[in-house]
Design an enzyme around this catalytic site. Sequence first.
Site, PDB file in Angstrom:
ATOM      1  N   ARG A   1      64.280 -48.503 -68.573  1.00  0.00           N
ATOM      2  CA  ARG A   1      64.059 -47.034 -68.688  1.00  0.00           C
ATOM      3  C   ARG A   1      65.456 -46.015 -67.392  1.00  0.00           C
ATOM      4  O   ARG A   1      64.853 -45.864 -66.305  1.00  0.00           O
ATOM      5  CB  ARG A   1      62.580 -46.552 -68.165  1.00  0.00           C
ATOM      6  CG  ARG A   1      62.123 -47.878 -68.346  1.00  0.00           C
ATOM      7  CD  ARG A   1      59.956 -47.154 -68.145  1.00  0.00           C
ATOM      8  NE  ARG A   1      59.452 -47.183 -68.860  1.00  0.00           N
ATOM      9  CZ  ARG A   1      58.425 -48.254 -68.745  1.00  0.00           C
ATOM     10  NH1 ARG A   1      58.506 -49.069 -68.063  1.00  0.00           N
ATOM     11  NH2 ARG A   1      57.710 -48.377 -69.623  1.00  0.00           N
TER      12      ARG A   1
ATOM     13  N   GLU B   1      57.381 -47.776 -81.528  1.00  0.00           N
ATOM     14  CA  GLU B   1      56.899 -46.953 -80.708  1.00  0.00           C
ATOM     15  C   GLU B   1      55.918 -45.618 -81.546  1.00  0.00           C
ATOM     16  O   GLU B   1      55.068 -45.393 -81.488  1.00  0.00           O
ATOM     17  CB  GLU B   1      56.810 -46.447 -79.812  1.00  0.00           C
ATOM     18  CG  GLU B   1      58.543 -45.899 -79.592  1.00  0.00           C
ATOM     19  CD  GLU B   1      58.600 -45.424 -78.360  1.00  0.00           C
ATOM     20  OE1 GLU B   1      58.182 -45.877 -76.735  1.00  0.00           O
ATOM     21  OE2 GLU B   1      59.693 -45.320 -78.188  1.00  0.00           O
TER      22      GLU B   1
ATOM     23  N   ARG C   1      47.271 -40.965 -73.920  1.00  0.00           N
ATOM     24  CA  ARG C   1      47.711 -41.981 -73.127  1.00  0.00           C
ATOM     25  C   ARG C   1      47.498 -41.669 -71.540  1.00  0.00           C
ATOM     26  O   ARG C   1      46.775 -42.526 -70.441  1.00  0.00           O
ATOM     27  CB  ARG C   1      49.279 -42.690 -72.487  1.00  0.00           C
ATOM     28  CG  ARG C   1      49.965 -41.960 -72.606  1.00  0.00           C
ATOM     29  CD  ARG C   1      51.927 -42.642 -73.307  1.00  0.00           C
ATOM     30  NE  ARG C   1      52.543 -43.160 -72.289  1.00  0.00           N
ATOM     31  CZ  ARG C   1      54.193 -44.195 -72.309  1.00  0.00           C
ATOM     32  NH1 ARG C   1      54.223 -44.002 -73.253  1.00  0.00           N
ATOM     33  NH2 ARG C   1      53.941 -44.969 -71.721  1.00  0.00           N
TER      34      ARG C   1
ATOM     35  N   CYS D   1      57.666 -54.583 -75.386  1.00  0.00           N
ATOM     36  CA  CYS D   1      58.152 -54.421 -74.010  1.00  0.00           C
ATOM     37  C   CYS D   1      57.066 -53.142 -73.329  1.00  0.00           C
ATOM     38  O   CYS D   1      57.111 -52.621 -72.163  1.00  0.00           O
ATOM     39  CB  CYS D   1      59.663 -53.667 -73.692  1.00  0.00           C
ATOM     40  SG  CYS D   1      59.571 -52.034 -74.685  1.00  0.00           S
TER      41      CYS D   1
ATOM     42  N   ASN E   1      52.925 -48.960 -75.624  1.00  0.00           N
ATOM     43  CA  ASN E   1      52.361 -47.768 -75.233  1.00  0.00           C
ATOM     44  C   ASN E   1      52.433 -46.706 -76.061  1.00  0.00           C
ATOM     45  O   ASN E   1      51.125 -46.253 -76.203  1.00  0.00           O
ATOM     46  CB  ASN E   1      52.868 -47.007 -73.682  1.00  0.00           C
ATOM     47  CG  ASN E   1      53.098 -48.159 -72.233  1.00  0.00           C
ATOM     48  OD1 ASN E   1      52.540 -49.989 -72.518  1.00  0.00           O
ATOM     49  ND2 ASN E   1      54.040 -48.494 -71.636  1.00  0.00           N
ATOM     50  N   ASP E   2      53.142 -45.974 -76.299  1.00  0.00           N
ATOM     51  CA  ASP E   2      53.522 -44.944 -77.335  1.00  0.00           C
ATOM     52  C   ASP E   2      52.459 -45.913 -78.275  1.00  0.00           C
ATOM     53  O   ASP E   2      51.834 -44.743 -79.136  1.00  0.00           O
ATOM     54  CB  ASP E   2      54.809 -45.292 -77.057  1.00  0.00           C
ATOM     55  CG  ASP E   2      54.989 -43.875 -76.610  1.00  0.00           C
ATOM     56  OD1 ASP E   2      53.892 -42.599 -76.460  1.00  0.00           O
ATOM     57  OD2 ASP E   2      55.897 -44.082 -75.355  1.00  0.00           O
TER      58      ASP E   2
ATOM     59  N   HIS F   1      52.791 -43.032 -66.019  1.00  0.00           N
ATOM     60  CA  HIS F   1      53.742 -43.205 -66.140  1.00  0.00           C
ATOM     61  C   HIS F   1      54.080 -44.117 -64.780  1.00  0.00           C
ATOM     62  O   HIS F   1      54.764 -45.255 -63.717  1.00  0.00           O
ATOM     63  CB  HIS F   1      55.315 -43.142 -66.102  1.00  0.00           C
ATOM     64  CG  HIS F   1      56.159 -43.416 -67.502  1.00  0.00           C
ATOM     65  ND1 HIS F   1      55.824 -42.534 -68.576  1.00  0.00           N
ATOM     66  CD2 HIS F   1      56.534 -44.045 -68.291  1.00  0.00           C
ATOM     67  CE1 HIS F   1      56.015 -42.836 -69.751  1.00  0.00           C
ATOM     68  NE2 HIS F   1      56.568 -43.745 -69.608  1.00  0.00           N
TER      69      HIS F   1
ATOM     70  N   ARG G   1      67.788 -48.835 -71.850  1.00  0.00           N
ATOM     71  CA  ARG G   1      67.256 -47.612 -72.733  1.00  0.00           C
ATOM     72  C   ARG G   1      67.979 -45.530 -72.750  1.00  0.00           C
ATOM     73  O   ARG G   1      67.954 -45.397 -71.630  1.00  0.00           O
ATOM     74  CB  ARG G   1      65.516 -47.068 -72.990  1.00  0.00           C
ATOM     75  CG  ARG G   1      64.950 -46.524 -74.343  1.00  0.00           C
ATOM     76  CD  ARG G   1      63.851 -46.438 -73.742  1.00  0.00           C
ATOM     77  NE  ARG G   1      63.155 -45.868 -72.614  1.00  0.00           N
ATOM     78  CZ  ARG G   1      61.867 -45.932 -72.206  1.00  0.00           C
ATOM     79  NH1 ARG G   1      60.775 -46.347 -72.795  1.00  0.00           N
ATOM     80  NH2 ARG G   1      61.460 -45.219 -71.427  1.00  0.00           N
TER      81      ARG G   1
HETATM   82  C1  PEP Z   1      56.248 -48.222 -74.129  1.00  0.00           C
HETATM   83  O1  PEP Z   1      56.207 -47.247 -74.468  1.00  0.00           O
HETATM   84  O2  PEP Z   1      55.829 -48.759 -74.988  1.00  0.00           O
HETATM   85  C2  PEP Z   1      57.482 -48.341 -73.637  1.00  0.00           C
HETATM   86  C3  PEP Z   1      57.499 -49.302 -73.466  1.00  0.00           C
HETATM   87  O3  PEP Z   1      57.758 -46.468 -73.224  1.00  0.00           O
HETATM   88  P1  PEP Z   1      57.036 -45.777 -72.408  1.00  0.00           P
HETATM   89  O4  PEP Z   1      56.488 -46.512 -71.619  1.00  0.00           O
HETATM   90  O5  PEP Z   1      58.670 -45.554 -71.392  1.00  0.00           O
HETATM   91  O6  PEP Z   1      57.141 -45.214 -72.743  1.00  0.00           O
HETATM   92 MG    MG Z   2      57.812 -45.180 -74.772  1.00  0.00          MG
END
Ligand code: PEP
Ligand code: MG
Length: 752
Positions: free
Chosen positions: A467, A601, A635, A672, A624-625, A360, A503
């Site tokens: 977020r 995700e 990650r 996203c 991302n997840d 993050h 979210r």
């Molecule tokens: C993701 O997982 O792609 C996402 C947008 O959420 P975060 O990065 O906050 O886990």
């Molecule tokens: Mg995520």
Amino acid sequence: MLETLHRIVKEVNAAPDLGEALELIVARVKKAVGADVCSVYLTDFERREHVLRATEGLQSAAVGKVRLPLHRGLIGLVCERAEPVNVADAPDHRHYLFAHETGETRYHGFLGVPIIQNRRVLGVLVVRQIKQRTFDDSEVTFLFTLAAQLAGAITHAQASGELIAMEGVAPPTRFLQGRAGAPGVALGTAVVVYPPADLDAVPDRKGEDPEQEEDFRTAVAAVVEDLMALEDRVEDSLPAEDRALFDAWLMMLGSDSLIGKTVERIMAGDWAAGALRQTIEEHARVFDGMDDIYLRERASDVRDLGRRILMHLQQERSGPVDYPEETILVGDEVSAMQLADVPMERLAGLVSAKGASFSHVAILARAMGVPAVMGVSDLPVGRVDGRFLISDGYRGRIYVSPAPSVRTEYLRQAEEDRALSTELEATRDLPSETSDGVSVRLYLNTGLVSEMSTLGSDEAAGVGLYRTEVPFMVRDRFPSEEAQTANYRNVLETFAPRPVTIRTLDIGGDKPLPYFPVNESNPFLGWRGIRISLDHPEIFLTQVRAMLRAAIGLDNLQLLLPMISNVSEVDDSLLLIQRAHDELIEEGHGVKMPRVGVMIEVPAAVYQVEALARRVDFLSVGTNDLTQYLLAVDRNNPHVAEIYDDLHPAVLRALIQVVEGGRQFHREVSVCGEMAGNPAAAVLLLGMGVENLSMSASSLLRVKWVIHSISRARARELLQAALRCEKAAEVRALLSKALEEIGLGGLVRAGK
Ligand code: PEP
Ligand code: MG
């Protein structure tokens, strides 16, 4: 044996440079194995040779002189095979190579094990015996295990040592490799941040003000006072022999070896915390090396005293940090809060020894347009404070005190980046439309720091992902409904009438709350996101109520549920949302039911996309997840960052399945995750038919430019070509080439 192993690794990890680390290794291993000789050869691939770097038993004059050809001799054999070689009579072996500088003819027994890191042989650890001898299994595995653990310490010590060696001599063109975190290049001064009361993390720094010694003495006096008060308190409950420990500690605090040595270092120009760290470590190491287990344990007492003194020192000096003009923030594991602490106008870059591109803090850096390099695991963090750094956020490299030629080259690249940004500015007023007229809505990801919420707000079609974790993270308790309402109202108002997707809380994973500790061995597979919200409906309901109230009269709220892995979580959430709505109506608030979406995700959500789509108004893919869970790659973990790739063919196929699922039920699909903000990947998403992309403010114009410069038909062709690739690297190369062809290569690499 295990204890010996731990001790050796610990000592090596604490060694200030490579020379000391290697000397420690050879001395300790020789003793542990009862060998006549122990040596370390380091491999120099450029010169194609193994160089004797340390020995205990051979002539020390041979160190640095003995150079063995890369693939010859027994050492060469260990390196080539990348496995141990255990020979009873070395001179008799057909690979044996005689090195006369070492006077080694006398030795027969030979055991060599490779030291390997990231699939690469760094060197060879060897033990020798005068008599003929095959080393037994337990000795082979001991050396083998040790070598595997030493690789990291060796590269670390190597990097540290090189930094010291650089002082005053011609600076190098060598760089340390990490992972690209956020694009851009930064040239500036390193400011090392570290967690409080962590003695090991204290960086080297010059003591600039004359009060260092006084501060140190005051801190020691405060610890003496603390200990005496503690001793008084336990007087009745502790037997006399245990109370004697207090006397031992107090004695240490008055001793010249601790106080005198630290003051000496301060007088020589160190700052108090750094001087303390070195003295404590030196002291503790003496205890570490003792054979008596009781005395060895005293090392932790010394370290504990050091931490206590540090805590007081930090309390005395807890003023605001003085950030230089072009600050490159450096840390072992920089947190989002530490990053947000630096005034924007002074923040040039970010370098973190831990973490990876999708941590993050890296996402935050991208959002702020700050070049970042993550996972530079060999970075000697404690030694770079105040040095001139170049961080290359495209290639994931950093240069410490680099050569003028490197500096000139990077200044040129930074200049080209600036020129590119000016060109990007020109796209600000263009519609976000492909050359064949397909309109693509570009939304913003916000919320990682509140100040960012209005950045890029003019050109965005709304907020695709807000977020909500940060307002929860910066407090010492859950924020009230009122506080949350004010917060959400702010972002809803800024963008109204455009939609804002908020979210619900996605804590857990790498976003812990200080006041709601979740201790799990596998946090990314644990209690995270919607799972916590549903187990604590009071937290969820408060949050949803705040969102609904914030949207009164604006009606642009969309509510997004994170980490959904089954339909019951959606059903349960919808019931709670309905309940919050009904309660508010009953209380006389004119709230409306928002559109509700789920994040896709987790792989399970991909395979059940139809069942999910049926239940909600829209789908938003968190790549991302999704990448992390599809590829089973943490990650945040730099060790596996190489195989984390959102262009992996499996990820592309999963995305296609989600788009199809959404289409069947006429549900809007947006992306996203960070993938949406990558101009190259955005082309593929466009080819799949995704028409809603949400990204950080710094990516918006880049993505708009590429969309403006390409047709949907071409994007489809590229997607088809990408689907024929079996490797992420091939997909990336394909996309880079396509961008170069339309003159947009500068969007995905350094320079114009
Ligand atoms: C993701 O997982 O792609 C996402 C947008 O959420 P975060 O990065 O906050 O886990
Ligand atoms: Mg995520």
